[in-house]
Design a protein around this motif. Sequence first.
Motif, PDB file in Angstrom:
ATOM      1  N   PHE A 104       0.825  -1.205   0.000  1.00 54.84           N
ATOM      2  CA  PHE A 104       0.000   0.000   0.000  1.00 54.84           C
ATOM      3  C   PHE A 104       0.860   1.257   0.000  1.00 54.84           C
ATOM      4  O   PHE A 104       0.624   2.198  -0.764  1.00 54.84           O
ATOM      5  CB  PHE A 104      -0.947  -0.009   1.207  1.00 54.84           C
ATOM      6  N   VAL A 105       1.894   1.265   0.836  1.00 53.76           N
ATOM      7  CA  VAL A 105       2.789   2.423   0.894  1.00 53.76           C
ATOM      8  C   VAL A 105       3.493   2.603  -0.450  1.00 53.76           C
ATOM      9  O   VAL A 105       3.620   3.723  -0.956  1.00 53.76           O
ATOM     10  CB  VAL A 105       3.807   2.286   2.051  1.00 53.76           C
ATOM     11  N   SER A 106       3.928   1.500  -1.054  1.00 55.20           N
ATOM     12  CA  SER A 106       4.609   1.616  -2.352  1.00 55.20           C
ATOM     13  C   SER A 106       3.666   2.173  -3.416  1.00 55.20           C
ATOM     14  O   SER A 106       4.067   3.021  -4.217  1.00 55.20           O
ATOM     15  CB  SER A 106       5.188   0.269  -2.780  1.00 55.20           C
ATOM     16  N   ILE A 107       2.433   1.730  -3.413  1.00 55.19           N
ATOM     17  CA  ILE A 107       1.453   2.227  -4.386  1.00 55.19           C
ATOM     18  C   ILE A 107       1.181   3.718  -4.174  1.00 55.19           C
ATOM     19  O   ILE A 107       1.006   4.469  -5.142  1.00 55.19           O
ATOM     20  CB  ILE A 107       0.152   1.399  -4.318  1.00 55.19           C
ATOM     21  N   LEU A 108       1.162   4.151  -2.919  1.00 49.37           N
ATOM     22  CA  LEU A 108       0.976   5.577  -2.650  1.00 49.37           C
ATOM     23  C   LEU A 108       2.095   6.399  -3.281  1.00 49.37           C
ATOM     24  O   LEU A 108       1.846   7.455  -3.864  1.00 49.37           O
ATOM     25  CB  LEU A 108       0.906   5.845  -1.149  1.00 49.37           C
ATOM     26  N   PHE A 109       3.327   5.895  -3.167  1.00 48.74           N
ATOM     27  CA  PHE A 109       4.452   6.637  -3.757  1.00 48.74           C
ATOM     28  C   PHE A 109       4.374   6.658  -5.278  1.00 48.74           C
ATOM     29  O   PHE A 109       4.612   7.690  -5.894  1.00 48.74           O
ATOM     30  CB  PHE A 109       5.791   6.059  -3.290  1.00 48.74           C
ATOM     31  N   LEU A 110       4.038   5.544  -5.881  1.00 47.30           N
ATOM     32  CA  LEU A 110       3.916   5.525  -7.339  1.00 47.30           C
ATOM     33  C   LEU A 110       2.765   6.420  -7.794  1.00 47.30           C
ATOM     34  O   LEU A 110       2.908   7.211  -8.725  1.00 47.30           O
ATOM     35  CB  LEU A 110       3.714   4.089  -7.839  1.00 47.30           C
ATOM     36  N   GLY A 111       1.650   6.316  -7.111  1.00 46.87           N
ATOM     37  CA  GLY A 111       0.483   7.127  -7.465  1.00 46.87           C
ATOM     38  C   GLY A 111       0.706   8.612  -7.307  1.00 46.87           C
ATOM     39  O   GLY A 111       0.093   9.428  -8.009  1.00 46.87           O
ATOM     40  N   ALA A 112       1.599   8.988  -6.394  1.00 48.36           N
ATOM     41  CA  ALA A 112       1.868  10.416  -6.156  1.00 48.36           C
ATOM     42  C   ALA A 112       2.489  11.090  -7.370  1.00 48.36           C
ATOM     43  O   ALA A 112       2.443  12.312  -7.480  1.00 48.36           O
ATOM     44  CB  ALA A 112       2.771  10.578  -4.943  1.00 48.36           C
ATOM     45  N   ASN A 113       3.047  10.309  -8.286  1.00 41.43           N
ATOM     46  CA  ASN A 113       3.592  10.897  -9.510  1.00 41.43           C
ATOM     47  C   ASN A 113       2.493  11.265 -10.502  1.00 41.43           C
ATOM     48  O   ASN A 113       2.764  11.951 -11.480  1.00 41.43           O
ATOM     49  CB  ASN A 113       4.595   9.958 -10.164  1.00 41.43           C
ATOM     50  N   PHE A 114       1.273  10.797 -10.231  1.00 37.36           N
ATOM     51  CA  PHE A 114       0.169  11.046 -11.160  1.00 37.36           C
ATOM     52  C   PHE A 114      -0.972  11.839 -10.540  1.00 37.36           C
ATOM     53  O   PHE A 114      -1.686  12.543 -11.245  1.00 37.36           O
ATOM     54  CB  PHE A 114      -0.370   9.717 -11.697  1.00 37.36           C
ATOM     55  N   TYR A 115      -1.154  11.690  -9.219  1.00 35.70           N
ATOM     56  CA  TYR A 115      -2.260  12.342  -8.533  1.00 35.70           C
ATOM     57  C   TYR A 115      -1.761  13.000  -7.255  1.00 35.70           C
ATOM     58  O   TYR A 115      -0.795  12.564  -6.656  1.00 35.70           O
ATOM     59  CB  TYR A 115      -3.365  11.340  -8.177  1.00 35.70           C
ATOM     60  N   SER A 116      -2.464  14.029  -6.848  1.00 35.35           N
ATOM     61  CA  SER A 116      -2.121  14.743  -5.625  1.00 35.35           C
ATOM     62  C   SER A 116      -3.031  14.255  -4.501  1.00 35.35           C
ATOM     63  O   SER A 116      -4.247  14.406  -4.572  1.00 35.35           O
ATOM     64  CB  SER A 116      -2.293  16.245  -5.843  1.00 35.35           C
ATOM     65  N   TYR A 117      -2.435  13.661  -3.470  1.00 34.07           N
ATOM     66  CA  TYR A 117      -3.215  13.202  -2.326  1.00 34.07           C
ATOM     67  C   TYR A 117      -3.514  14.371  -1.399  1.00 34.07           C
ATOM     68  O   TYR A 117      -2.706  15.278  -1.248  1.00 34.07           O
ATOM     69  CB  TYR A 117      -2.436  12.146  -1.535  1.00 34.07           C
ATOM     70  N   SER A 118      -4.665  14.309  -0.757  1.00 34.74           N
ATOM     71  CA  SER A 118      -4.981  15.345   0.225  1.00 34.74           C
ATOM     72  C   SER A 118      -4.138  15.118   1.473  1.00 34.74           C
ATOM     73  O   SER A 118      -3.781  13.988   1.807  1.00 34.74           O
ATOM     74  CB  SER A 118      -6.472  15.320   0.575  1.00 34.74           C
ATOM     75  N   LYS A 119      -3.794  16.206   2.142  1.00 35.24           N
ATOM     76  CA  LYS A 119      -2.955  16.112   3.332  1.00 35.24           C
ATOM     77  C   LYS A 119      -3.601  15.248   4.405  1.00 35.24           C
ATOM     78  O   LYS A 119      -2.935  14.452   5.053  1.00 35.24           O
ATOM     79  CB  LYS A 119      -2.658  17.505   3.893  1.00 35.24           C
TER      80      LYS A 119
END
Length: 135
Positions: A52-67
């Motif tokens: 899950f943590v790895s997917i968050l990092f990969l996804g951050a290159n495409f989408y902006s997560y809310s704080k």
Amino acid sequence: MLAELILIEMKANNLNTKQKVINVLFFIVFVIFALLQINDPDPVLWVLIYGFVSILFLGANFYSYSKWFIWLVVVCLLVYGSFYFSSVLDWLQTENKNEIFGEMVYEKPYLEGSREFLGVFIAALALLVLLKQSK
């Protein structure tokens, strides 16, 4: 969609190349962490956490997560890790601190608990990188 409104701001993330490379490196590190858990006594849980943590990092290159979403994940990781804190205290009271890097010894369950605490703590700290990138 409700998930888009609550969890992730589905807009392109305007990261520079350096930030994207850092995210990919964290993605790779946490994929490796997940793969190393396959021989763990509870592999499914740890593969899911690190995956899950790895997917968050990969996804951050495409989408902006809310704080608040990132904070929620960090807090959940730290709360879960707190269950292993007593193992860390037990390990800190031993004379041979290097045994945490050795093989699992069933007579010393605090080793596994300490490693799991450290893993969750590392994941939570890493997510602070995403927190800095989020808007």
